[in-house]
Design a protein around this motif. Structure first.
Motif, short mmCIF file in Angstrom:
data_model
loop_
_atom_site.label_atom_id
_atom_site.label_comp_id
_atom_site.label_asym_id
_atom_site.label_seq_id
_atom_site.Cartn_x
_atom_site.Cartn_y
_atom_site.Cartn_z
N ILE A 164 -1.82 3.15 -5.88
CA ILE A 164 -0.62 2.56 -5.28
C ILE A 164 0.66 3.12 -5.92
CG2 ILE A 164 0.66 0.41 -4.89
CD1 ILE A 164 -2.02 -0.98 -4.46
N PRO A 165 0.79 3.11 -7.25
CA PRO A 165 2.01 3.70 -7.82
C PRO A 165 2.18 5.18 -7.46
CG PRO A 165 0.90 2.38 -9.47
CD PRO A 165 -0.03 2.48 -8.31
N TRP A 166 1.06 5.93 -7.41
CA TRP A 166 1.20 7.35 -7.07
C TRP A 166 1.71 7.52 -5.64
CZ3 TRP A 166 -1.03 10.76 -3.52
CH2 TRP A 166 -0.62 12.08 -3.69
N THR A 167 1.20 6.73 -4.71
CA THR A 167 1.68 6.86 -3.33
C THR A 167 3.13 6.39 -3.20
OG1 THR A 167 0.70 4.74 -2.72
CG2 THR A 167 -0.58 6.72 -2.21
N PHE A 168 3.54 5.41 -4.03
CA PHE A 168 4.96 5.01 -4.02
C PHE A 168 5.82 6.21 -4.43
CE2 PHE A 168 4.49 0.12 -4.88
CZ PHE A 168 3.87 -0.01 -3.66
N TRP B 241 8.97 7.20 -2.28
CA TRP B 241 10.29 7.65 -2.76
C TRP B 241 10.95 8.64 -1.79
CZ3 TRP B 241 11.07 12.30 -6.22
CH2 TRP B 241 12.41 12.39 -6.62
N PRO B 242 10.22 9.74 -1.36
CA PRO B 242 10.87 10.61 -0.37
C PRO B 242 11.15 9.90 0.96
CG PRO B 242 8.62 11.36 -0.84
CD PRO B 242 8.95 10.30 -1.83
N VAL C 81 16.35 4.24 -7.08
CA VAL C 81 15.06 4.75 -7.55
C VAL C 81 14.57 3.99 -8.79
CG1 VAL C 81 16.02 6.59 -9.01
CG2 VAL C 81 13.79 6.90 -8.01
N THR C 82 15.49 3.45 -9.58
CA THR C 82 15.09 2.71 -10.78
C THR C 82 14.23 1.50 -10.40
OG1 THR C 82 17.13 3.41 -11.80
CG2 THR C 82 15.98 1.60 -12.87
N ALA C 83 14.63 0.80 -9.35
CA ALA C 83 13.86 -0.38 -8.91
C ALA C 83 12.45 0.04 -8.52
CB ALA C 83 14.57 -1.06 -7.74
N LEU C 84 12.32 1.17 -7.85
CA LEU C 84 11.01 1.63 -7.42
C LEU C 84 10.16 2.09 -8.62
CD1 LEU C 84 9.36 1.96 -4.88
CD2 LEU C 84 10.29 4.25 -4.60
N TRP D 299 9.48 12.54 -12.45
CA TRP D 299 10.16 11.84 -11.35
C TRP D 299 11.65 11.73 -11.73
CZ3 TRP D 299 7.87 6.66 -9.08
CH2 TRP D 299 8.62 6.28 -7.98
N PRO D 300 12.45 12.70 -11.31
CA PRO D 300 13.85 12.71 -11.76
C PRO D 300 14.63 11.48 -11.30
CG PRO D 300 13.46 14.36 -10.06
CD PRO D 300 12.14 13.77 -10.38
#
Lengths: 486, 86
Positions: free
Chosen positions: A88-92, A97-98, A268-271, B65-66
């Motif tokens: 799950i974290p890897w797919t996030f 993210w993209p 991105v920090t929240a993710l 992860w930048p």
């Protein structure tokens, strides 16, 4: 005070708090589709993490997994929980993210809208919308079915399964329709705390009531030792083990209700923080869920087939006092509602954005939202009918949904990482993947011991490559608008 | 500080190693083997594996992860196309 009265009071208190949070969110929800469907894209770490976890955790974990562990033992933990702590974290990271960045660039509110914009093809949006509805409906049914079973068991059928299912749908529809994304995310923080807190407390209290952790395991060793090892069960055979790991790792990012919540992240920090917290929370939830089933096999033997879906409430009833029984019920309600609200809201938003807006571009935004609400109501009625029909166990229904969602992953990953990908490749991937999935599901035994999901995924990847090479990619401006400069 | 490219390669290796350790776990087919007096081996092993996975996830959220500036410090989003456009 009787057990029934205590249960009722705890559940009423829970429902009042949820509705109060929903009402507060309603007052703070701005006008327009983005505010209603994405909460203005402002979710920080706590809200985002709890919303994603709350959406991810359903009665599949609280009811289905104890039911499965009751028959198949501790191997169920390794089969399901371990791999998702990484998957799950890897797919996030690799898709979420993209997708978050692309959704912001093109102003997309739904996953179908994002991929339609990225590939320059409304047809991609419609195909994705249909796939999302087809696979979300049975998953939604598992949630409502789970709560119906829990309530009817804990109340000794004073509240029947059909009545409990109807009540949960009405309450969830109420706060979701009013407050939109902000209401569902705020309530998810409370709901996630309730079910996670309950699982941890119940794990230690039930173990204590069984004489301690060592005594509870010893009882299983005496009565059902086969549950303490993986053994030779078909579901733990290498091919099935590997392909189920693939399915359960990849499926979560393809839940439209999960991806939409990622769109709602502020930054991105929240993710990233959500990814860091995920493995810990999975241990806290899944270890008790599996052990309730395994301990239950020694403590309350004799449940046959899908009747084991009741082992969680039966263990609660046998070992916890009235207040904790009430909290258990609130925990199941919380797990159900936190998923159901996201599913309903997302499907509603997809109908209004990906279908209605395409057919009637001049429609005012408030009418878009109204269409979304009407569609959500219709979906709830269909889900209720399927719950009454109850065609399979919770695990069986979830397996069908999870496998179907995985067929969408090649399209999602490809569209976000491969600029040459075409709309034809996406549509071919979804159609061929699903055809192969359904075809192998109908075989008496899938080839080479791999589950149908593995064959479907392979076919979806192949069709994506062939379809994209044969077709033309979108214009460079369309690609750049979604993915940025190449 | 590891360069992002090197970090991404390290991440790929770590992910591959974890997948192999998940697909081919060491098995002890004996219900009498208990870790800490109550955890069967087939439960203890995936818990250890999850601890390793949590560390890999922690690494993943670092160099590979930048970071990006928050929305208020990013360039304005492009204008939305007219409604109805593909």
């Amino acid at each position: 005070m009787s057990v029934g009265t205590t249960l009722l009071l705890v559940c009423l208190a829970y429902l009042v708090i949820v509705l109060a949070i929903g009402a507060a969110a309603y007052r703070r929800t701005g006008r327009g589709s983005e505010a209603y469907f994405l909460g203005g894209r402002t979710a920080r770490t706590l809200v985002l993490f709890m919303a994603l976890l709350g959406t991810n955790v359903t009665p599949f974990v609280l009811m289905g997994i104890p039911g499965l562990a009751y028959h198949h033992g501790v191997g169920v933990f390794g089969l399901n929980a371990a791999i998702v702590a990484l998957g799950i974290p890897w797919t996030f990271h690799a898709i979420g993210w993209p997708a978050w960045k692309a959704a912001r660039r093109v102003g997309a509110i739904t996953p179908a809208e994002l991929f339609a914009e990225r590939l320059g093809s409304p047809a991609v949006g419609v195909v994705l919308f249909i796939a999302f509805v087809v696979y979300t409906l049975p998953y939604l049914v598992t949630a409502v079915l789970g709560v119906g079973l829990a309530v009817s068991t804990l109340t000794h059928d004073a509240v029947s399964l059909p009545l409990a299912a109807a009540l949960i749908l009405v309450v969830t529809l109420g706060y979701t329709a009013l407050g939109g994304m902000k209401a569902t995310m705020w309530t998810n923080v409370f709901q996630g705390s309730v079910f996670m807190g309950f699982m941890v407390i119940a794990f230690f209290v039930i173990a204590d009531d069984l004489g301690g952790l060592a005594a509870a395991t010893e009882a299983v060793r005496a009565h059902a030792p086969q549950l303490l090892v993986k053994g030779e069960r078909p579901m733990f055979a290498p091919g099935a083990w590997a392909s189920w790991g693939l399915a359960i790792s990849f499926t979560v990012i393809a839940f439209p209700h999960m991806l939409v919540r990622i769109f709602a992240a502020r930054d991105v920090t929240a993710l990233k923080n959500t990814c860091r917290l995920y493995p810990i929370s999975l241990v806290l939830l899944w270890l008790p869920a599996v052990m309730f089933g395994v301990w239950g096999a020694a403590d309350l033997p004799g449940l046959v087939g899908r009747e084991s879906d009741r082992i969680f409430p039966l263990m609660v009833q046998a070992h916890l006092g009235p207040a904790l029984q009430g909290l258990a019920l609130a925990g199941v309600l919380a797990a159900v509602m936190s998923t159901l609200d996201a599913q309903l809201l997302t499907l509603g938003s997809m109908l209004s954005r990906d279908v209605v807006r395409r057919l009637a571009p001049a429609l005012p935004e408030r009418h878009e939202v109204a269409w979304g609400r009407a569609f959500v109501l219709a979906l709830a009625l269909v889900a209720y009918a399927i719950v009454l029909w109850r065609p399979a166990s919770i695990f069986g229904l979830a397996t069908f949904s999870f496998s179907g969602y995985v067929m969408l992953v090649p399209t999602m990953y490809g569209a976000l990482h491969w600029r040459r990908m075409s709309a034809g490749g996406a549509i071919a991937s979804i159609l061929v993947g699903n055809a192969v999935l359904l075809g192998t599901m109908s075989l008496p035994a899938p080839p080479l011991g791999l589950l149908p999901v593995a064959w479907g995924l392979l076919a979806a990847c192949g069709a994506l490559l062939v379809g994209s090479w044969l077709g033309r990619p979108p214009a460079p401006a369309v690609i750049e608008r979604a993915l940025g400069p190449g | 500080m590891i360069a992002p490219l090197v970090a991404r390669r390290l991440l790929s290796v770590a992910l591959l190693a974890l997948v192999v350790l998940h697909v081919a776990p060491p098995t002890v087919d004996d219900p009498a083997v208990l870790v800490l007096g109550w955890l069967p081996w087939d439960l203890a092993y995936p818990l250890l594996w999850m601890a390793a996975a949590a560390l890999v996830v922690l690494f993943m959220t670092g160099a590979p992860w930048p970071d990006e500036p928050p929305p208020e410090r990013q360039p304005p989003l492009p204008p939305a196309p007219p409604a109805g456009d593909p």
